[in-house]
Design a protein around this motif. Sequence first.
Motif, PDB file in Angstrom:
ATOM      1  N   LEU A   1      36.045 125.388  47.032  1.00 35.26           N
ATOM      2  CA  LEU A   1      36.787 124.446  47.848  1.00 35.26           C
ATOM      3  C   LEU A   1      37.218 124.812  49.033  1.00 35.26           C
ATOM      4  CD1 LEU A   1      39.228 123.872  44.702  1.00 35.26           C
ATOM      5  CD2 LEU A   1      37.147 122.339  45.387  1.00 35.26           C
ATOM      6  N   THR A   2      36.978 124.337  50.223  1.00 36.99           N
ATOM      7  CA  THR A   2      37.351 124.866  51.623  1.00 36.99           C
ATOM      8  C   THR A   2      38.098 124.081  52.139  1.00 36.99           C
ATOM      9  OG1 THR A   2      35.349 123.872  52.825  1.00 36.99           O
ATOM     10  CG2 THR A   2      34.887 126.067  52.037  1.00 36.99           C
ATOM     11  N   GLY A   3      39.428 124.526  52.827  1.00 39.90           N
ATOM     12  CA  GLY A   3      40.405 123.536  53.265  1.00 39.90           C
ATOM     13  C   GLY A   3      41.482 124.638  53.869  1.00 39.90           C
ATOM     14  N   THR A   4      42.566 123.870  54.276  1.00 38.10           N
ATOM     15  CA  THR A   4      43.794 124.304  54.931  1.00 38.10           C
ATOM     16  C   THR A   4      45.059 124.156  54.013  1.00 38.10           C
ATOM     17  OG1 THR A   4      42.818 123.502  56.952  1.00 38.10           O
ATOM     18  CG2 THR A   4      45.054 124.257  56.970  1.00 38.10           C
ATOM     19  N   VAL A   5      45.728 125.377  54.086  1.00 38.89           N
ATOM     20  CA  VAL A   5      46.890 125.400  53.185  1.00 38.89           C
ATOM     21  C   VAL A   5      48.172 124.600  54.038  1.00 38.89           C
ATOM     22  CG1 VAL A   5      48.824 126.707  51.961  1.00 38.89           C
ATOM     23  CG2 VAL A   5      46.312 127.563  52.324  1.00 38.89           C
ATOM     24  N   LEU A   6      48.521 123.671  53.836  1.00 39.53           N
ATOM     25  CA  LEU A   6      49.613 122.761  54.392  1.00 39.53           C
ATOM     26  C   LEU A   6      50.897 123.274  54.280  1.00 39.53           C
ATOM     27  CD1 LEU A   6      47.987 119.163  54.322  1.00 39.53           C
ATOM     28  CD2 LEU A   6      47.744 121.070  56.097  1.00 39.53           C
ATOM     29  N   SER A   7      51.077 123.742  52.990  1.00 43.92           N
ATOM     30  CA  SER A   7      52.548 123.963  52.666  1.00 43.92           C
ATOM     31  C   SER A   7      52.297 125.257  51.419  1.00 43.92           C
ATOM     32  CB  SER A   7      53.589 122.777  52.364  1.00 43.92           C
ATOM     33  OG  SER A   7      52.974 122.418  51.026  1.00 43.92           O
TER      34      SER A   7
ATOM     35  N   ILE B   1      41.004 130.250  77.255  1.00 45.74           N
ATOM     36  CA  ILE B   1      41.573 130.970  76.356  1.00 45.74           C
ATOM     37  C   ILE B   1      43.039 131.277  76.702  1.00 45.74           C
ATOM     38  CG2 ILE B   1      41.580 133.203  74.882  1.00 45.74           C
ATOM     39  CD1 ILE B   1      38.507 132.751  74.714  1.00 45.74           C
ATOM     40  N   GLN B   2      43.251 131.935  78.120  1.00 46.12           N
ATOM     41  CA  GLN B   2      44.219 132.333  78.531  1.00 46.12           C
ATOM     42  C   GLN B   2      45.198 131.072  78.741  1.00 46.12           C
ATOM     43  OE1 GLN B   2      45.170 135.604  79.020  1.00 46.12           O
ATOM     44  NE2 GLN B   2      43.277 135.869  78.089  1.00 46.12           N
ATOM     45  N   GLU B   3      44.916 129.995  78.912  1.00 46.94           N
ATOM     46  CA  GLU B   3      45.813 128.769  78.925  1.00 46.94           C
ATOM     47  C   GLU B   3      46.329 128.530  77.304  1.00 46.94           C
ATOM     48  OE1 GLU B   3      48.182 126.215  80.288  1.00 46.94           O
ATOM     49  OE2 GLU B   3      46.655 127.134  81.748  1.00 46.94           O
ATOM     50  N   LEU B   4      45.208 128.419  76.615  1.00 46.60           N
ATOM     51  CA  LEU B   4      45.578 128.209  75.309  1.00 46.60           C
ATOM     52  C   LEU B   4      46.581 129.227  74.804  1.00 46.60           C
ATOM     53  CD1 LEU B   4      42.879 127.334  72.500  1.00 46.60           C
ATOM     54  CD2 LEU B   4      44.654 129.272  72.087  1.00 46.60           C
ATOM     55  N   LYS B   5      46.387 130.453  74.938  1.00 43.51           N
ATOM     56  CA  LYS B   5      47.463 131.532  74.459  1.00 43.51           C
ATOM     57  C   LYS B   5      48.884 131.250  75.092  1.00 43.51           C
ATOM     58  CE  LYS B   5      46.132 135.813  74.121  1.00 43.51           C
ATOM     59  NZ  LYS B   5      45.417 137.057  74.342  1.00 43.51           N
ATOM     60  N   SER B   6      48.766 130.704  76.251  1.00 44.50           N
ATOM     61  CA  SER B   6      50.146 130.745  76.896  1.00 44.50           C
ATOM     62  C   SER B   6      51.034 129.387  76.492  1.00 44.50           C
ATOM     63  CB  SER B   6      49.911 130.511  78.339  1.00 44.50           C
ATOM     64  OG  SER B   6      49.519 129.106  78.690  1.00 44.50           O
ATOM     65  N   ARG B   7      50.363 128.354  75.778  1.00 47.13           N
ATOM     66  CA  ARG B   7      50.499 127.168  75.297  1.00 47.13           C
ATOM     67  C   ARG B   7      51.070 127.357  73.735  1.00 47.13           C
ATOM     68  NH1 ARG B   7      52.007 123.175  79.294  1.00 47.13           N
ATOM     69  NH2 ARG B   7      51.126 124.351  81.058  1.00 47.13           N
ATOM     70  N   ILE B   8      50.470 128.187  73.005  1.00 45.35           N
ATOM     71  CA  ILE B   8      50.778 128.288  71.596  1.00 45.35           C
ATOM     72  C   ILE B   8      52.143 128.685  71.172  1.00 45.35           C
ATOM     73  CG2 ILE B   8      50.265 129.668  69.400  1.00 45.35           C
ATOM     74  CD1 ILE B   8      47.315 129.839  70.548  1.00 45.35           C
ATOM     75  N   GLN B   9      53.000 128.062  70.557  1.00 45.94           N
ATOM     76  CA  GLN B   9      54.104 128.297  69.964  1.00 45.94           C
ATOM     77  C   GLN B   9      54.017 128.627  68.358  1.00 45.94           C
ATOM     78  OE1 GLN B   9      56.938 128.530  71.802  1.00 45.94           O
ATOM     79  NE2 GLN B   9      55.304 128.063  73.575  1.00 45.94           N
ATOM     80  N   LEU B  10      54.807 129.748  68.057  1.00 45.94           N
ATOM     81  CA  LEU B  10      54.710 129.759  66.304  1.00 45.94           C
ATOM     82  C   LEU B  10      54.941 128.580  65.429  1.00 45.94           C
ATOM     83  CD1 LEU B  10      54.188 132.222  64.639  1.00 45.94           C
ATOM     84  CD2 LEU B  10      56.731 132.593  64.693  1.00 45.94           C
ATOM     85  N   PRO B  11      54.038 128.321  64.807  1.00 44.56           N
ATOM     86  CA  PRO B  11      54.327 126.908  63.957  1.00 44.56           C
ATOM     87  C   PRO B  11      55.339 127.472  62.823  1.00 44.56           C
ATOM     88  CG  PRO B  11      51.918 127.282  64.092  1.00 44.56           C
ATOM     89  CD  PRO B  11      52.670 128.519  64.678  1.00 44.56           C
ATOM     90  N   GLU B  12      56.109 126.479  62.067  1.00 45.05           N
ATOM     91  CA  GLU B  12      56.659 126.754  60.980  1.00 45.05           C
ATOM     92  C   GLU B  12      55.698 127.104  59.841  1.00 45.05           C
ATOM     93  OE1 GLU B  12      60.387 124.889  58.071  1.00 45.05           O
ATOM     94  OE2 GLU B  12      59.436 123.853  59.882  1.00 45.05           O
ATOM     95  N   ARG B  13      55.939 128.475  59.445  1.00 41.26           N
ATOM     96  CA  ARG B  13      55.085 128.939  58.259  1.00 41.26           C
ATOM     97  C   ARG B  13      56.055 129.262  57.024  1.00 41.26           C
ATOM     98  NH1 ARG B  13      51.137 126.780  60.653  1.00 41.26           N
ATOM     99  NH2 ARG B  13      49.526 128.105  61.406  1.00 41.26           N
ATOM    100  N   ARG B  14      56.106 128.694  56.006  1.00 43.37           N
ATOM    101  CA  ARG B  14      56.926 128.798  54.751  1.00 43.37           C
ATOM    102  C   ARG B  14      56.225 129.172  53.606  1.00 43.37           C
ATOM    103  NH1 ARG B  14      61.555 124.666  53.744  1.00 43.37           N
ATOM    104  NH2 ARG B  14      62.174 126.058  52.341  1.00 43.37           N
ATOM    105  N   PRO B  15      56.160 130.526  53.121  1.00 43.78           N
ATOM    106  CA  PRO B  15      55.324 130.789  51.996  1.00 43.78           C
ATOM    107  C   PRO B  15      55.649 130.223  50.824  1.00 43.78           C
ATOM    108  CG  PRO B  15      56.434 132.716  52.788  1.00 43.78           C
ATOM    109  CD  PRO B  15      56.605 131.542  53.827  1.00 43.78           C
ATOM    110  N   ASP B  16      57.129 130.030  50.671  1.00 47.18           N
ATOM    111  CA  ASP B  16      57.877 129.466  49.460  1.00 47.18           C
ATOM    112  C   ASP B  16      57.623 127.872  49.440  1.00 47.18           C
ATOM    113  OD1 ASP B  16      59.450 129.066  51.598  1.00 47.18           O
ATOM    114  OD2 ASP B  16      61.425 129.302  50.581  1.00 47.18           O
ATOM    115  N   GLY B  17      58.052 127.409  48.142  1.00 43.88           N
ATOM    116  CA  GLY B  17      57.989 126.010  47.965  1.00 43.88           C
ATOM    117  C   GLY B  17      56.630 125.639  47.459  1.00 43.88           C
TER     118      GLY B  17
END
Length: 581
Positions: free
Chosen positions: A259-265, A224-240
């Motif tokens: 429907l279960t899933g992931t918001v890609l944009s 978990i500590q290694e994972l947290k050190s590697r995470i970068q803030l992904p581009e998140r754009r609520p508009d569009g």
Amino acid sequence: GSATCVRTLGLKMSSDDPPAQATAATTLRARTLNINIGILGHVDSGKTSLSRALSTMASTNAFDKNPQSKERGITLDLGFSSFVTSLPAQLDDGAFDQMQVTLVDCPGHASLIRTIIGGAQIIDMMLLVIDVTKGIQTQTAECLVIGEILNDTLIVVLNKLDMLPEASRADKLEKMKARIRKTLSTTKFADAPMVAVAARPGGAETAANDEAGGADAVGVQDLIQELKSRIQLPERRPDGPMHFAIDHCFPIKGQGTVLTGTVLSGSLKIGQEIEFPELKQTRKIKSMQMFRNPVQAATQGDRLGVCVTQLDAKSLERGIACTPGYISSVSCALVAVRHVRFFKLACKTGAKFHVTVGHTTVMGTATFFAAPAAVAREATAEGAADEAARKAAEAARALQNARLPLPTVFDEAAEYLYQEELDTSSPEQWAVLQLEQPLACALPATAVCSHLETDYNLNTCRIAFYGRLLKAVAPEDVHALRIFKWKRKEGQVERLQDDHTLIGKNLFRPGTDMTPFFGMKVRVGEGGPTGKIDSTFGKAKFKVVFPTSLEPGVLAEACKGAKIYLDYKRYVFDAQKRMVQ
């Protein structure tokens, strides 16, 4: 009203939740950064055990609770679970209060590679799980290829550490790390960190109570500590435009279809109208939840369950929901492509491939081509001093190409050279991909092209090439693509008439109308003088006229034993098959 349990997210979804609760939950979610992390690896490397050891909240579809998964003892579908942790220092800028990590547990069996590719396209980073007692196996390598195509951040998890004898554990672990590091050195993940864990110490024998997780996991906090050190803030754009990748779909009595899933944009909210492009239907969102939290809105990167009414759950197992009109079906596309260097066979023009975009796989046929200048550059780069040096240069070039981004712009006014097969050494490669069934996707989109019919018991990579779909091409517009082949006709010199005229033969079949060829250039020999076809001479012969500037005797010398060559271009999608010089 009574709440109904949603079996895939492990949450309660009720349309009767008080608005104040939903608002509070939405506010909480707005301060929580969601990161999606894929867990990939060879079958039986312990991916699901690792997911269980990391997670504090799970869907009822997670951890192989599917009856078929229990019966066969392997993961058969994507599983989702999560845990919440504090923000790493590099992301603690006041925009969020905490971080939720959503784990996407991908199956490892070779026959389920479509599902693996689909899962890898919705994640921000990847954990590659390797059985430390076995090292890299066939599907480990394929998952590494998928990760290299779709992700930039990788952590290697060496699982089953407890299975190494304690007396020699440290030594065996270091040797395995060295072996894996050597393999990674040929990928863009050469510097990926490695963390050793025992996700389920003692294996199944000590984990009779699976729900409780068995013995305490080892090394998880380090991971978990290694994972947290590697995470970068992904581009998140609520508009569009909104694009929601659906991975499960099921009915709930008295409420509707979830429907279960992931918001890609983009983003979505309760009451919003969404379209299902594969079904050509639209519906309004009735309610939404994220891991037991009712919410009124969600944005790019979030994983959630969406409830709509009057939608047949059987019609859409996996698919897309989007802003109405945003996504259309593609049956032919222009694609920037790149060869997967671990695929050992040639990618032939005209061959059929399995084309996977998101959660959908269809059959498609590729026509490969490149800019003539790129082909010329690759030709001049060949020819190392010896075989070993040549192979080393090829490997270095292939690795360099893999690290380069794919082109994003296609010059439609330029001319391109047709290729019988995909060039394995050039980063500037293109394809026209003609699909057997229309594919709903938001362009640009990533496509992974494979030969999945290959026996997965063979120790070979089945992923052939990948690409970025840049533009849909209507069937009636394919002819406008300026992709050409060089063609050549050969004839003989019948005789010379004078220093600037010859009579030729056998360039055309008997009975051919030579009129379309009048004015076309021909060459005597490979490097000889160039003239133009002037007229017919008799029934099957023709006259060639050369410039008056040609010195006396030059043509006679060139004609000694030489052939006549007519070189021209033919555009591969030109139905009229015209010849162009």
